[in-house]
Motif scaffolding. Structure first.
Motif, PDB file in Angstrom:
ATOM      1  N   MET A  78       0.833  -1.199   0.000  1.00 46.22           N
ATOM      2  CA  MET A  78       0.000   0.000   0.000  1.00 46.22           C
ATOM      3  C   MET A  78       0.865   1.245   0.000  1.00 46.22           C
ATOM      4  SD  MET A  78      -3.342   0.393  -0.028  1.00 46.22           S
ATOM      5  CE  MET A  78      -3.359   1.788  -1.148  1.00 46.22           C
ATOM      6  N   VAL A  82       0.232   3.276  -3.413  1.00 48.35           N
ATOM      7  CA  VAL A  82      -0.977   4.053  -3.160  1.00 48.35           C
ATOM      8  C   VAL A  82      -1.256   5.027  -4.295  1.00 48.35           C
ATOM      9  CG1 VAL A  82       0.218   5.865  -1.835  1.00 48.35           C
ATOM     10  CG2 VAL A  82      -2.222   5.369  -1.397  1.00 48.35           C
ATOM     11  N   VAL A  85      -3.368   3.494  -7.195  1.00 51.32           N
ATOM     12  CA  VAL A  85      -4.757   3.087  -6.970  1.00 51.32           C
ATOM     13  C   VAL A  85      -5.687   3.891  -7.875  1.00 51.32           C
ATOM     14  CG1 VAL A  85      -6.645   3.051  -5.291  1.00 51.32           C
ATOM     15  CG2 VAL A  85      -4.343   2.337  -4.606  1.00 51.32           C
ATOM     16  N   ARG A 173     -10.729   2.166  -7.859  1.00 49.85           N
ATOM     17  CA  ARG A 173     -10.661   2.345  -6.408  1.00 49.85           C
ATOM     18  C   ARG A 173     -11.885   1.754  -5.700  1.00 49.85           C
ATOM     19  NH1 ARG A 173      -7.833   6.130  -3.361  1.00 49.85           N
ATOM     20  NH2 ARG A 173      -7.212   7.163  -5.304  1.00 49.85           N
ATOM     21  N   TYR A 219      -1.290   0.839   7.243  1.00 51.80           N
ATOM     22  CA  TYR A 219      -0.779   1.949   6.430  1.00 51.80           C
ATOM     23  C   TYR A 219      -1.689   3.165   6.546  1.00 51.80           C
ATOM     24  CZ  TYR A 219      -0.104   5.033   2.521  1.00 51.80           C
ATOM     25  OH  TYR A 219       0.061   6.164   1.760  1.00 51.80           O
ATOM     26  N   PHE A 220      -2.993   2.963   6.423  1.00 56.87           N
ATOM     27  CA  PHE A 220      -3.911   4.096   6.496  1.00 56.87           C
ATOM     28  C   PHE A 220      -3.920   4.698   7.896  1.00 56.87           C
ATOM     29  CE2 PHE A 220      -5.707   1.993   2.690  1.00 56.87           C
ATOM     30  CZ  PHE A 220      -5.597   3.077   1.822  1.00 56.87           C
TER      31      PHE A 220
END
Length: 372
Positions: A78, A82, A85, A173, A219-220
């Protein structure tokens, strides 16, 4: 498994979430060392190699490095992709990177291992069945049950499943989000409710797959959590790791993984350690030993070669040294040799192969652009 540049984020623009994360490299390296210690413990304990049982209380938990690998992998993919995405045009580049990073080096070591096994070196215990060997090379489960030549490669089957599912995020997404949520629900229902036995779909709905999704969520969390929480979260993760490892993790990975709820619980401390370490590095600008960073760079090679190397060292000790080396020095030296062998494999095999493939692709691009 990722290149050092990907795992450190150096192939991305330098906005706050994309600066190099050396802590991730160090964590990868420590996970690889833990797995090497675990296999040193297992292999030296075999009767044909001396039946030594050393450092069992700690070494027998080294398989938890695999759990950490999976969480790290979800985070790193990710982290590195990212920006891809929702951009289908970047799918080809993503697939190329994932293929190059995993297969060529793995194929080299797998082939060398098969040659050694064919010549009768060691005690190979895998099937020469065509479907089994094709599964091993493709990292796609075509036979049931699997008996892999390089036994550590079982984790790569799950890795390939995650990479495939991640493609949906790159294509769209919303579609990717729906697919990942549905995948998470499927994993939980299959593992905790239905309790399915292993089969050809195991690599897609096993609790191990949840670790990648936990890494993605970590990660988020990293992108939105205040950096001041880094050290407390790291400390909490380490405390929980000690508690869960001592109470929930058995001495053999094959036993513990039969309890999906325990497996899921063991993911929590690793997510906290990863999140806390990354945030703490950002806040305090931690620096790390070059040796630890080099081990982190060499993680994939260490992971692939350490077990055969441990077996060779144990075999030489049994046949040539007549077990005269004291147990503790034998254990420590065997584990160190396995890690060093992995670093050397990284320097002399993995890096040249990756460099050659990058140059080959760059050359093809240059020819294509010239033709246009």
């Amino acid at each position: 498994m990722l290149t050092p540049e990907e795992s450190a984020g150096r192939d991305r623009p330098s906005h706050p979430a994309k600066k190099a994360l050396q802590s991730v490299q160090v964590m990868r390296g420590l996970a690889a060392v833990a797995v090497a210690i675990y296999h040193t413990h297992l292999i030296l304990a075999q009767p044909e190699y001396g039946g030594l049982s050393l450092f069992g209380a700690v070494a027998s938990k080294g398989w938890l490095g695999v759990n950490f690998f999976f969480v790290l992998s979800g985070f790193i993919i990710m982290f590195a992709h990212v920006k891809d995405v929702g951009k289908p045009a970047r799918l080809g580049n993503y697939l190329w990177k994932r293929f190059v990073r995993v297969y060529p080096v793995y194929w080299i070591f797998l082939t060398l291992f098969l040659i050694a096994a064919y010549r009768g070196i060691g005690h190979p215990n895998f099937s020469w069945n065509t479907e089994n060997l094709l599964s091993a090379y493709a990292l796609v489960k075509l036979a049931e049950p699997l008996s892999l030549p390089l036994q550590v490669a079982w984790t790569l089957f799950y890795e390939m499943a995650f990479y495939a599912v991640f493609c949906t995020l790159i294509l769209n997404r919303l579609l990717g989000t729906v697919v990942l949520v549905a995948w998470a629900v499927s994993i939980l229902v299959n593992s905790l409710v239905l309790g399915h036995e292993p089969g050809l779909l195991q690599m897609w709905n096993d609790m191990w797959c949840a670790y990648f999704l936990i890494g993605v969520c970590t990660y988020f969390a990293f992108t939105v959590t205040d950096q001041r929480w880094g050290v407390p979260l790291l400390a909490l993760g380490l405390v929980l790791l000690v508690l869960t490892a001592s109470t929930l993790a058995g001495g053999r990975i094959g036993v513990t993984q039969k309890d999906p709820l325990v497996l899921l619980t063991l993911a929590v401390p690793f997510a906290l350690i990863l999140l806390g370490g990354a945030l703490g590095e950002r806040q305090h600008n931690w620096s790390f030993s070059p040796i630890l960073l080099k081990i982190g760079d060499a993680t994939y090679s260490i992971y692939l070669v350490h077990s055969p190397v441990i077996t060779v060292v144990a075999l030489l000790n049994a046949r040539l040294a007549s077990h005269w080396i004291p147990p503790i020095p034998l254990f420590l030296s065997t584990a160190i040799i396995a890690v060093v062998a992995g670093v050397l494999a990284h320097i002399f095999v993995e890096k040249p192969v990756l460099r050659a493939l990058r140059d080959l692709r760059a050359g093809r691009r240059a020819v294509s652009q010239a033709a246009e």
